[in-house]
Design a protein around this motif. Structure first.
Motif, mmCIF file in Angstrom:
data_model
loop_
_atom_site.group_PDB
_atom_site.id
_atom_site.type_symbol
_atom_site.label_atom_id
_atom_site.label_comp_id
_atom_site.label_asym_id
_atom_site.label_seq_id
_atom_site.Cartn_x
_atom_site.Cartn_y
_atom_site.Cartn_z
ATOM 1 N N UNK A 3 0.786 -1.162 0.119
ATOM 2 C CA UNK A 3 -0.014 0.037 -0.138
ATOM 3 C C UNK A 3 0.750 1.221 0.109
ATOM 4 N N UNK A 4 0.498 2.233 -0.683
ATOM 5 C CA UNK A 4 1.049 3.774 -0.792
ATOM 6 C C UNK A 4 0.167 4.373 0.152
ATOM 7 N N UNK A 5 0.590 5.286 0.678
ATOM 8 C CA UNK A 5 0.151 6.112 1.680
ATOM 9 C C UNK A 5 -1.233 6.878 0.971
ATOM 10 N N UNK A 6 -2.470 6.561 1.674
ATOM 11 C CA UNK A 6 -3.844 6.769 1.377
ATOM 12 C C UNK A 6 -4.288 6.106 0.128
ATOM 13 N N UNK A 7 -3.411 4.905 -0.413
ATOM 14 C CA UNK A 7 -3.999 4.451 -1.733
ATOM 15 C C UNK A 7 -4.229 2.807 -1.289
ATOM 16 N N UNK A 8 -5.079 2.134 -2.248
ATOM 17 C CA UNK A 8 -5.305 0.814 -1.948
ATOM 18 C C UNK A 8 -5.047 0.181 -3.016
ATOM 19 N N UNK A 9 -4.996 -1.243 -2.981
ATOM 20 C CA UNK A 9 -4.448 -2.200 -4.356
ATOM 21 C C UNK A 9 -5.865 -2.657 -4.802
ATOM 22 N N UNK A 10 -6.891 -2.370 -4.342
ATOM 23 C CA UNK A 10 -8.098 -3.048 -4.536
ATOM 24 C C UNK A 10 -8.618 -3.014 -6.027
ATOM 25 N N UNK A 11 -8.101 -1.994 -6.685
ATOM 26 C CA UNK A 11 -8.468 -1.732 -8.146
ATOM 27 C C UNK A 11 -7.597 -2.755 -9.086
ATOM 28 N N UNK A 12 -6.318 -2.844 -8.748
ATOM 29 C CA UNK A 12 -5.457 -3.794 -9.429
ATOM 30 C C UNK A 12 -5.951 -5.201 -9.204
ATOM 31 N N UNK A 13 -6.538 -5.523 -8.010
ATOM 32 C CA UNK A 13 -6.869 -6.880 -7.712
ATOM 33 C C UNK A 13 -8.070 -7.301 -8.469
ATOM 34 N N UNK A 14 -9.064 -6.325 -8.385
ATOM 35 C CA UNK A 14 -10.507 -6.267 -9.292
ATOM 36 C C UNK A 14 -9.829 -6.509 -11.031
ATOM 37 N N UNK A 15 -8.920 -5.715 -11.442
ATOM 38 C CA UNK A 15 -8.462 -5.952 -12.583
ATOM 39 C C UNK A 15 -7.864 -7.349 -13.126
ATOM 40 N N UNK A 16 -7.011 -7.671 -12.129
ATOM 41 C CA UNK A 16 -6.279 -9.162 -12.285
ATOM 42 C C UNK A 16 -7.085 -10.221 -12.157
ATOM 43 N N UNK A 17 -8.370 -10.232 -11.529
ATOM 44 C CA UNK A 17 -9.398 -11.274 -11.350
ATOM 45 C C UNK A 17 -10.105 -11.086 -12.658
ATOM 46 N N UNK A 18 -10.627 -9.928 -13.163
ATOM 47 C CA UNK A 18 -11.245 -9.860 -14.331
ATOM 48 C C UNK A 18 -10.316 -10.388 -15.228
ATOM 49 N N UNK A 19 -9.325 -10.187 -15.508
ATOM 50 C CA UNK A 19 -8.569 -10.881 -16.728
ATOM 51 C C UNK A 19 -8.561 -12.204 -16.677
ATOM 52 N N UNK A 20 -8.168 -12.739 -15.226
ATOM 53 C CA UNK A 20 -8.150 -14.284 -15.368
ATOM 54 C C UNK A 20 -9.373 -14.793 -15.660
ATOM 55 N N UNK A 21 -10.779 -14.229 -15.409
ATOM 56 C CA UNK A 21 -11.755 -14.832 -15.280
ATOM 57 C C UNK A 21 -12.146 -14.749 -16.852
ATOM 58 N N UNK A 22 -11.700 -13.668 -17.648
ATOM 59 C CA UNK A 22 -11.852 -13.772 -19.072
ATOM 60 C C UNK A 22 -11.019 -14.767 -19.888
ATOM 61 N N UNK A 23 -9.760 -14.907 -19.673
ATOM 62 C CA UNK A 23 -9.152 -16.029 -20.188
ATOM 63 C C UNK A 23 -9.470 -17.329 -19.516
ATOM 64 N N UNK A 24 -9.795 -17.765 -18.493
ATOM 65 C CA UNK A 24 -10.552 -18.896 -18.070
ATOM 66 C C UNK A 24 -11.548 -19.379 -19.128
ATOM 67 N N UNK A 25 -12.492 -18.270 -18.982
ATOM 68 C CA UNK A 25 -13.735 -18.473 -19.852
ATOM 69 C C UNK A 25 -13.498 -18.385 -21.465
ATOM 70 N N UNK A 26 -12.521 -17.882 -21.722
ATOM 71 C CA UNK A 26 -12.168 -17.929 -23.256
ATOM 72 C C UNK A 26 -11.674 -19.391 -23.565
ATOM 73 N N UNK A 27 -10.628 -19.990 -22.841
ATOM 74 C CA UNK A 27 -10.175 -21.096 -22.760
ATOM 75 C C UNK A 27 -11.344 -22.429 -22.703
ATOM 76 N N UNK A 28 -12.047 -22.241 -21.791
ATOM 77 C CA UNK A 28 -13.346 -23.131 -21.645
ATOM 78 C C UNK A 28 -14.172 -23.137 -22.685
ATOM 79 N N UNK A 29 -14.354 -21.926 -23.382
ATOM 80 C CA UNK A 29 -15.546 -21.989 -24.470
ATOM 81 C C UNK A 29 -14.906 -22.388 -25.600
ATOM 82 N N UNK A 30 -13.396 -22.426 -25.701
ATOM 83 C CA UNK A 30 -12.889 -22.766 -27.100
ATOM 84 C C UNK A 30 -12.717 -24.312 -27.285
#
Length: 72
Positions: A3-30
């Motif tokens: 953590x930086x002073x006054x900032x959080x990493x929640x946004x980056x964690x959500x973006x990482x989860x979203x990318x993982x979910x899209x890739x997992x789904x694309x592999x499964x659908x293909x």
């Protein structure tokens, strides 16, 4: 530690989860996991792309909100 002073990493964690979910789904659908599985895995594969896109948008909005927050 990450953590930086006054900032959080929640946004980056959500973006990482979203990318993982899209890739997992694309592999499964293909067909990367064989025939489309049933049950929970099938549900995750079919809902992965919309859920991933929503998580990416929420992460970007969170980062934008943190960027406008005044430093302490």
């Amino acid at each position: 530690m990450f953590l930086r002073s006054g900032k959080s990493t929640d946004g980056w964690a959500l973006i990482g989860f979203g990318v993982f979910a899209c890739i997992f789904s694309a592999i499964g659908l293909s067909g990367g996991f064989g025939l489309a599985p049933g049950g929970r895995a099938g549900t995750l594969i079919f809902l992965g792309i919309p859920l991933g896109i929503a998580a990416i948008i929420a992460g970007v909005l969170s980062l934008n909100r943190d960027g406008r927050r005044p430093e302490n």
